[in-house]
Design a protein around this motif. Structure first.
Motif, short mmCIF file in Angstrom:
data_model
loop_
_atom_site.label_atom_id
_atom_site.label_comp_id
_atom_site.label_asym_id
_atom_site.label_seq_id
_atom_site.Cartn_x
_atom_site.Cartn_y
_atom_site.Cartn_z
N LYS A 239 0.83 -1.21 0.00
CA LYS A 239 0.00 0.00 0.00
C LYS A 239 0.86 1.25 0.00
O LYS A 239 0.56 2.23 -0.69
CB LYS A 239 -0.92 -0.01 1.22
CG LYS A 239 -2.08 -0.99 1.13
CD LYS A 239 -2.96 -0.93 2.36
CE LYS A 239 -4.12 -1.92 2.25
NZ LYS A 239 -4.97 -1.88 3.47
N ARG A 240 1.95 1.22 0.79
CA ARG A 240 2.86 2.37 0.82
C ARG A 240 3.51 2.59 -0.53
O ARG A 240 3.67 3.72 -0.99
CB ARG A 240 3.93 2.16 1.90
CG ARG A 240 3.41 2.25 3.34
CD ARG A 240 4.57 2.39 4.33
NE ARG A 240 5.45 1.23 4.32
CZ ARG A 240 5.28 0.17 5.10
NH1 ARG A 240 4.24 0.12 5.95
NH2 ARG A 240 6.12 -0.83 5.05
N ARG A 241 3.88 1.48 -1.16
CA ARG A 241 4.52 1.59 -2.47
C ARG A 241 3.57 2.20 -3.50
O ARG A 241 3.96 3.09 -4.27
CB ARG A 241 4.96 0.20 -2.96
CG ARG A 241 5.75 0.22 -4.26
CD ARG A 241 5.93 -1.18 -4.81
NE ARG A 241 4.66 -1.75 -5.24
CZ ARG A 241 4.07 -1.43 -6.40
NH1 ARG A 241 4.62 -0.55 -7.23
NH2 ARG A 241 2.93 -2.00 -6.73
N ILE A 242 2.32 1.75 -3.49
CA ILE A 242 1.31 2.27 -4.43
C ILE A 242 1.05 3.76 -4.17
O ILE A 242 0.93 4.56 -5.11
CB ILE A 242 0.00 1.46 -4.32
CG1 ILE A 242 0.23 0.02 -4.81
CG2 ILE A 242 -1.12 2.12 -5.13
CD1 ILE A 242 -0.94 -0.90 -4.59
N LYS A 243 0.97 4.10 -2.89
CA LYS A 243 0.72 5.50 -2.51
C LYS A 243 1.87 6.39 -2.98
O LYS A 243 1.64 7.48 -3.52
CB LYS A 243 0.55 5.60 -0.99
CG LYS A 243 0.15 6.98 -0.51
CD LYS A 243 -0.08 6.99 0.99
CE LYS A 243 -0.50 8.38 1.46
NZ LYS A 243 -0.73 8.40 2.95
N GLU A 244 3.11 5.92 -2.78
CA GLU A 244 4.27 6.69 -3.20
C GLU A 244 4.31 6.84 -4.72
O GLU A 244 4.67 7.89 -5.26
CB GLU A 244 5.55 6.01 -2.71
CG GLU A 244 5.74 6.09 -1.20
CD GLU A 244 6.92 5.27 -0.73
OE1 GLU A 244 7.59 4.64 -1.58
OE2 GLU A 244 7.18 5.24 0.49
N GLU A 245 3.92 5.78 -5.43
CA GLU A 245 3.92 5.80 -6.89
C GLU A 245 2.89 6.80 -7.41
O GLU A 245 3.14 7.54 -8.36
CB GLU A 245 3.62 4.40 -7.43
CG GLU A 245 3.86 4.26 -8.92
CD GLU A 245 3.73 2.83 -9.38
OE1 GLU A 245 2.84 2.56 -10.21
OE2 GLU A 245 4.52 1.97 -8.90
N LYS A 246 1.70 6.81 -6.78
CA LYS A 246 0.67 7.75 -7.18
C LYS A 246 1.10 9.19 -6.92
O LYS A 246 0.84 10.10 -7.72
CB LYS A 246 -0.63 7.45 -6.41
CG LYS A 246 -1.36 6.21 -6.89
CD LYS A 246 -2.64 6.02 -6.11
CE LYS A 246 -3.40 4.80 -6.62
NZ LYS A 246 -4.66 4.59 -5.85
N SER A 247 1.79 9.37 -5.79
CA SER A 247 2.28 10.71 -5.43
C SER A 247 3.29 11.23 -6.45
O SER A 247 3.26 12.39 -6.86
CB SER A 247 2.91 10.66 -4.04
OG SER A 247 3.41 11.93 -3.68
N LYS A 248 4.18 10.33 -6.89
CA LYS A 248 5.18 10.71 -7.90
C LYS A 248 4.53 11.07 -9.22
O LYS A 248 4.91 12.00 -9.91
CB LYS A 248 6.19 9.58 -8.09
CG LYS A 248 7.12 9.38 -6.93
CD LYS A 248 8.08 8.21 -7.20
CE LYS A 248 9.03 8.00 -6.03
NZ LYS A 248 9.95 6.87 -6.27
N ASN A 249 3.48 10.30 -9.60
CA ASN A 249 2.78 10.55 -10.85
C ASN A 249 2.08 11.91 -10.85
O ASN A 249 2.02 12.59 -11.87
CB ASN A 249 1.76 9.42 -11.12
CG ASN A 249 2.45 8.11 -11.47
OD1 ASN A 249 3.57 8.10 -11.94
ND2 ASN A 249 1.74 7.00 -11.24
N LYS A 250 1.55 12.29 -9.68
CA LYS A 250 0.89 13.59 -9.57
C LYS A 250 1.88 14.73 -9.74
O LYS A 250 1.59 15.77 -10.34
CB LYS A 250 0.20 13.70 -8.20
CG LYS A 250 -1.10 12.90 -8.10
CD LYS A 250 -1.74 13.08 -6.73
CE LYS A 250 -3.04 12.29 -6.65
NZ LYS A 250 -3.69 12.46 -5.31
N GLU A 251 3.07 14.51 -9.17
CA GLU A 251 4.12 15.54 -9.27
C GLU A 251 4.55 15.75 -10.72
O GLU A 251 4.90 16.87 -11.13
CB GLU A 251 5.33 15.14 -8.42
CG GLU A 251 5.05 15.19 -6.92
CD GLU A 251 6.21 14.70 -6.10
OE1 GLU A 251 7.24 14.33 -6.72
OE2 GLU A 251 6.11 14.67 -4.88
#
Length: 252
Positions: A239-251
């Motif tokens: 879940k942390r990995r997915i959250k971090e990946e989504k955060s990077k995509n938004k940036e």
């Protein structure tokens, strides 16, 4: 239509051979042997005079078609390995599958196999277990060990004596030194032995004592509570990995 008989042979003591196995080896039209030299000793011991043909992992794809033709022609054929039950880390599966596809009756006799007595003798839970056979020598080996580290059932692993110590050391690295295990060797033979303890204790033992003979390694399962905690942590990490990946995509 003939019958294909899958016949277990002794893993050690010749007295483990069943009366039915002896009778069928005398009656069939052909005996398929993993190594005809090894099987010749067995057949001679029980006064069995029958035709043999070599059938092993290097030629089974080539010989199976001819065997199927014999069976379709009405001949009865027996398949044996050097020791134990054919198909269990020995040739057999391919021929059985092809025979069934051809509509041939396949009958497997109960009898000797190394892992069952080793599992029971180990003293580890045997109500539920997983049979691994031989671990991959190189590619995929680490992955299989990591999977076994999370396994809550008792695991059965075959190993050669010259690789045993290295395997135990690798398991300590992946599973920790406190995992319960047992090493059973020379099942049903004169020097039969079962060494029980933690993986760390087994490493110490076989560092001082060179293992010999056929080896069956029984590995205790992961504690269920620890397994649940590990699975929970794995889900949280994902879940942390997915959250971090989504955060990077938004940036981006």
């Amino acid at each position: 239509m003939g019958i294909l008989y899958i016949i277990p042979t002794p893993v050690g003591n010749m007295e483990d051979m069943t009366f039915r196995a002896i009778r069928l080896l005398k009656e069939v039209d052909l005996v398929l042997a993993e190594d005809t030299r090894t099987s010749a000793v067995l057949l001679k011991h029980f006064d069995i005079d029958n035709k043999m043909m070599s059938h092993h992992k290097f030629n089974e794809h080539g010989t199976s078609a001819a065997v199927i033709q014999r069976l379709q022609g009405g001949q009865h054929v027996a398949l044996i390995s050097d020791a134990g039950t054919p198909g269990i880390s020995d040739p057999g599966f391919f021929l059985v599958r092809e025979a069934m596809r051809a509509g041939i009756n396949v009958q497997t006799l109960p009898g000797p196999t190394a892992f069952v007595p080793a599992l029971v003798t180990s003293g580890l839970p045997c109500d539920r277990f997983v049979f691994e056979g031989f671990l991959p020598p190189k590619k995929g080996r680490q992955t299989r060990m990591e999977a076994l580290a999370q396994e809550t059932r008792t695991a059965v692993v075959y190993e050669s004596p010259h690789r045993l110590l290295k395997t135990l050391q690798q398991m300590v690295q992946v599973m920790g030194s406190e995992r319960q295990a047992a090493v059973c060797r020379e099942i049903s033979k004169v020097h039969e032995e079962c060494v029980r303890g933690t993986l760390g204790e087994l490493v110490d033992h076989f560092t001082q004592t060179e293992p010999r003979g056929e080896i069956v390694l029984i590995l205790g399962g992961m504690d269920p509570i620890q397994a649940k905690a590990a699975a929970k942590e794995a889900r949280a990490a994902e879940k942390r990995r997915i959250k971090e990946e989504k955060s990077k995509n938004k940036e981006l």
